[in-house]
Scaffold this active site. Structure first.
Site: not given
Length: 556
Positions: A253-255, A293, A407, A458
């Site tokens: 959850h980074n840029r 987000h 997302d 997965q």
């Protein structure tokens, strides 16, 4: 800007008419003589204290502000304005205007080279020689380049030792090296694509400024900067503000994740078909929601915050904890600093609508709402069909569904990209599991680095979460069905192929470890095959129920 000597913000009526004729005739290289004749009357609009490029910008802005140009010509003029934004004192033809794409453009380029006459100034600012020909030809050629989605670096007068330059304002909000800007431009050529765009390559060549690049580029691509009067200096600060809202230390959850979701959202608008359903304000809302987000995400799940009763969970009463935090952090910081508030040009009603949209959209990214969102979308699709005119207020729900899809859509990307996201997601999950272990807490699903079967998890995630989401959206947008859904299957099969069968005893029973539904030994008899199929079906149901339970609790 004040363009006339009478302090009027636009040209006079006579000039309006000639500007309109110029804009029309200038599209054809064979009409240049007529265009130049029409512009003779504008000689007195030139300012002897300005350079040729600066005078060109002044003339072009006058054309736009005249209100007499059609939308296409106005857009062309705005493009040309950016092409002419050079350093002070530039007295040569902009490099970006001399890159012919067709034979006609090559002819135009050669004419500019032969006939360009720079404006020169005395020390006192008086005119020695003032020729409009070069400026006119430059404007005409710039207006012929509006189809280019990637803008080339513009030229500056600089020494050969100067190692940095600025790119066109539609391309980069920061100064970087020529080599780096060229590499960024190469990646941006595929920004409209789902399979051709590589977010990790952009992260590499931009020196981890992929989010800044995409926010700037995509807002310009949709002309939202002009439509909503966004101040470009504020926008430069805004893109840095957004990027700094993401923790570099988060593996997932980074840029880069935010940039990936933003580019995927852009694809849905430009190629997927979503753009046909949205107003300009909806598009701005949708893109802003994509870029922020996960603003302020700390790498931990909603369940972790809830179970630890952290300040975030208490502040938001255990409801969509992270999503509410993202919204609160973004809007509170934005509204507290006018130097980054790019929405200051919106009316009160427009900003209220944008804020309402962004709030709704971010709350839809809460995984606990996944199955409810799917059912709701199916009902809306049945009610509204495929006609954009039927959706009306339901476009907000449509945007929510699409944002949620992109997302969680990393596993609907090409396999090499999907594998990298899988790696980084589990690094973040395992870091949370380590923290939970240190606190003597129950370790969350998929967060135990010692027991999690990544490939099997997965397979379940794609089968029951990702693929059904894109199948649903594909019923409205055929491009999604053709592009994204097959990649879900490709990636699922890849993970299945990596599952190692459990060792068995001579009797055929598993020796240790949980049995995967894909690892049940095949019986040579019909009865055995039926039993295997039944066992796999039961295992699939259990896996789906487990995923539904985890999703319902809000784990990402």
């Amino acid at each position: 800007m004040d363009f006339s000597r009478e302090n009027s913000s636009s040209f006079g009526a006579a000039s309006h008419r000639k500007v309109a004729r110029f804009a029309s005739s200038s599209r054809n290289v064979h009409n240049w003589q007529q265009a130049e004749g029409d512009l003779d009357c504008l000689e007195d609009e030139l300012d002897a204290t300005l350079s040729a490029a600066e005078n060109a910008v002044k003339l072009l802005k006058g054309m736009v502000e005249s209100g007499r140009l059609c939308a296409h010509d106005a857009a062309s003029c705005r493009y040309a304005i950016n092409s002419f934004k050079l350093g002070e004192g530039v007295q040569h033809i902009p490099h970006g205007l001399l890159m012919p794409k067709t034979q006609e453009d090559a002819d135009a380029s050669e004419l500019i080279r032969q006939e360009y006459t720079p404006l020169s100034r005395t020390g006192a600012g008086r005119r020695e020689h003032l020729s409009l020909k070069g400026t006119v030809n430059g404007i005409i050629f710039a207006m012929r380049l509006t189809s280019s989605s990637v803008v080339s670096p513009h030229s500056r007068r600089r020494s050969s030792a100067d190692s940095t330059s600025s790119m066109e304002e539609q391309s980069l909000p920061f100064v970087t090296t020529n080599a780096r800007s060229k590499e960024i431009s190469k990646v941006l050529r595929f920004v409209d694509e789902w399979t051709g765009f590589d977010i990790f390559k952009l992260q590499e060549v931009s020196d981890d400024r992929c989010l800044q690049v995409l926010v700037w580029h995509i807002l310009h691509r949709w002309d939202l900067v002009h439509i909503f009067a966004i101040d470009e200096e504020k926008l430069k600060r805004f893109v840095e503000f957004v990027a700094e809202g993401y923790k570099r230390t988060n593996p997932y959850h980074n840029r880069t994740h935010a940039a990936d979701v933003l580019q995927s959202s852009h694809f849905m608008l430009v190629k997927g078909g979503l753009g046909e359903y949205l107003s300009d304000l909806d598009k701005l809302s949708f893109l802003v929601a994509a870029m922020v987000h996960d603003f302020g995400h700390d790498g931990l799940s909603n369940n972790f915050h809830k179970n630890c009763m952290t300040e975030r969970s208490i502040r938001f009463n255990d409801q969509s904890i992270q999503e509410n935090y993202h919204l609160c952090e973004f809007f509170s910081n934005l509204l507290a600093d006018d130097t980054i508030n790019i929405f200051s040009g919106l009316s009160t009603k427009q900003f209220a609508t944008l804020r309402s949209n962004v709030i709704y959209l971010l709350l839809q990214t809460d995984m606990s709402k996944h199955f409810t969102l799917q059912d709701s979308f199916k009902n809306l699709l049945e009610k509204n069909g495929k006609d954009p005119g039927n959706w009306g207020e339901d476009t907000q729900a449509l945007m929510g569904m699409v944002l949620h899809a992109v997302d969680i859509g990393a596993q609907a990307k090409p396999t090499d990209i999907a594998l990298k996201w899988c790696k980084w997601a589990h690094e973040e999950f395992f870091a949370q599991g380590d923290l939970e272990r240190s606190k003597s807490m129950a370790i969350s699903q998929c967060c135990d680095r010692h027991t999690t079967a990544i490939n099997s998890s997965q397979v379940g995630f794609i089968s029951f979460i990702v693929k059904p989401t894109f199948v649903n959206i594909g019923k409205l947008f055929p491009v999604v069905e053709q592009t994204c859904v097959p990649l879900c299957d490709v990636n699922k099969h890849h993970y299945q192929s990596q599952i190692t069968p459990a060792k068995t005893s001579p009797a055929g029973s598993p020796m240790g470890g949980p049995r995967s539904p894909t690892l049940v030994p095949r019986s040579p008899t019909a009865a055995g095959k039926t039993a295997d199929a039944s066992e796999r079906s039961d295992a699939d149901r259990r896996q789906k129920q487990k995923l539904q339970s985890d999703v319902g609790e809000g784990d990402k």
